[in-house]
Motif scaffolding. Structure first.
Motif, short mmCIF file in Angstrom:
data_model
loop_
_atom_site.label_atom_id
_atom_site.label_comp_id
_atom_site.label_asym_id
_atom_site.label_seq_id
_atom_site.Cartn_x
_atom_site.Cartn_y
_atom_site.Cartn_z
N ASN A 89 40.64 -16.83 20.38
CA ASN A 89 41.03 -16.74 21.78
C ASN A 89 39.75 -16.82 22.61
O ASN A 89 38.74 -17.33 22.12
N ARG A 90 39.80 -16.31 23.81
CA ARG A 90 38.61 -16.26 24.67
C ARG A 90 38.37 -14.83 25.13
O ARG A 90 38.04 -14.57 26.28
N LEU A 91 38.54 -13.90 24.21
CA LEU A 91 38.41 -12.48 24.54
C LEU A 91 36.95 -12.12 24.76
O LEU A 91 36.06 -12.62 24.06
N THR A 92 36.71 -11.25 25.74
CA THR A 92 35.35 -10.86 26.11
C THR A 92 35.22 -9.34 26.05
O THR A 92 36.20 -8.63 25.86
N GLY A 93 34.00 -8.87 26.25
CA GLY A 93 33.76 -7.43 26.29
C GLY A 93 33.55 -6.88 24.90
O GLY A 93 33.50 -7.61 23.91
N PRO A 94 33.44 -5.55 24.81
CA PRO A 94 33.16 -4.92 23.52
C PRO A 94 34.42 -4.74 22.68
O PRO A 94 35.54 -4.83 23.17
N ILE A 95 34.20 -4.48 21.40
CA ILE A 95 35.29 -4.07 20.51
C ILE A 95 35.55 -2.60 20.82
O ILE A 95 34.65 -1.77 20.77
N ALA A 96 36.78 -2.28 21.17
CA ALA A 96 37.13 -0.91 21.58
C ALA A 96 36.93 0.06 20.43
O ALA A 96 37.46 -0.12 19.34
N ASN A 113 35.82 -15.47 19.18
CA ASN A 113 36.05 -15.07 20.56
C ASN A 113 34.70 -15.03 21.26
O ASN A 113 33.73 -15.64 20.78
N LEU A 114 34.61 -14.30 22.35
CA LEU A 114 33.37 -14.15 23.10
C LEU A 114 33.01 -12.68 23.22
O LEU A 114 32.49 -12.24 24.24
N LEU A 115 33.30 -11.91 22.19
CA LEU A 115 33.08 -10.46 22.22
C LEU A 115 31.58 -10.15 22.24
O LEU A 115 30.78 -10.83 21.59
N THR A 116 31.22 -9.10 22.99
CA THR A 116 29.82 -8.70 23.13
C THR A 116 29.65 -7.23 22.79
O THR A 116 30.62 -6.52 22.58
#
Length: 168
Positions: A89-96, A113-116
């Protein structure tokens, strides 16, 4: 969505179509849902936080869409969840870090994805985990030593990230 009115629905598979738009808010009313598989479509928008209300959910697969935004922390309420597939997908942000509370998880796939951010050390609490795929993102920092506590882990994919430091 009319499907949201099917109060007794336990299994919803809408995979490999060309479905568009976002995940309908009425899906939050499917409180008996056991499996939700809506992958290989063209869904947009974010992963709805109300999916965290589906406490009977065992299998959640939303991969290979065009979903954006972060992984909602409310998914950490899905205590029965065994499989969580959100890759491609194009999910962003941290892994919760809340996902570390999901003791029943055996498979997590967040790849492509684009997870950071860092890999949360709380993932080391998932003693049932057999598959952890978080490759092809933009994760940084070192690999948490807690991953070494995952005695049932069979497959670990961390490639194509920006991880640094020693291998624990």
């Amino acid at each position: 969505s009319q499907l949201g009115q099917l109060q007794n629905l336990e299994l919803l598979h809408l995979l490999d179509n060309m479905l568009t738009a976002s995940i309908p808010s009425q899906f939050g009313q499917l409180l008996n849902l056991f499996e939700l598989r809506i992958y290989w479509n063209e869904l947009t928008g974010s992963i709805p936080s109300y999916l965290g209300q589906l406490t009977t959910l065992y299998y959640l697969s939303l991969e290979a869409n065009q979903l954006t935004g972060s992984i909602p922390s409310q998914l950490g309420q899905l205590q029965s969840l065994d499989v969580l597939r959100l890759h491609q997908n194009r999910l962003t942000g941290p892994i919760a870090s809340h996902l570390g509370a999901l003791k029943m998880l055996t498979a997590v796939s967040f790849g492509s994805n684009l997870l950071t951010g860092n890999i949360p050390s709380q993932l080391g609490l998932l003693q049932s985990l057999r598959y952890l795929f978080i490759e092809s993102n933009m994760l940084t920092g070192s690999m948490p030593s807690q991953l070494g506590q995952l005695q049932n882990l069979k497959h670990l994919r961390l490639y194509v990230n920006k991880l640094t430091g020693p291998i624990p």
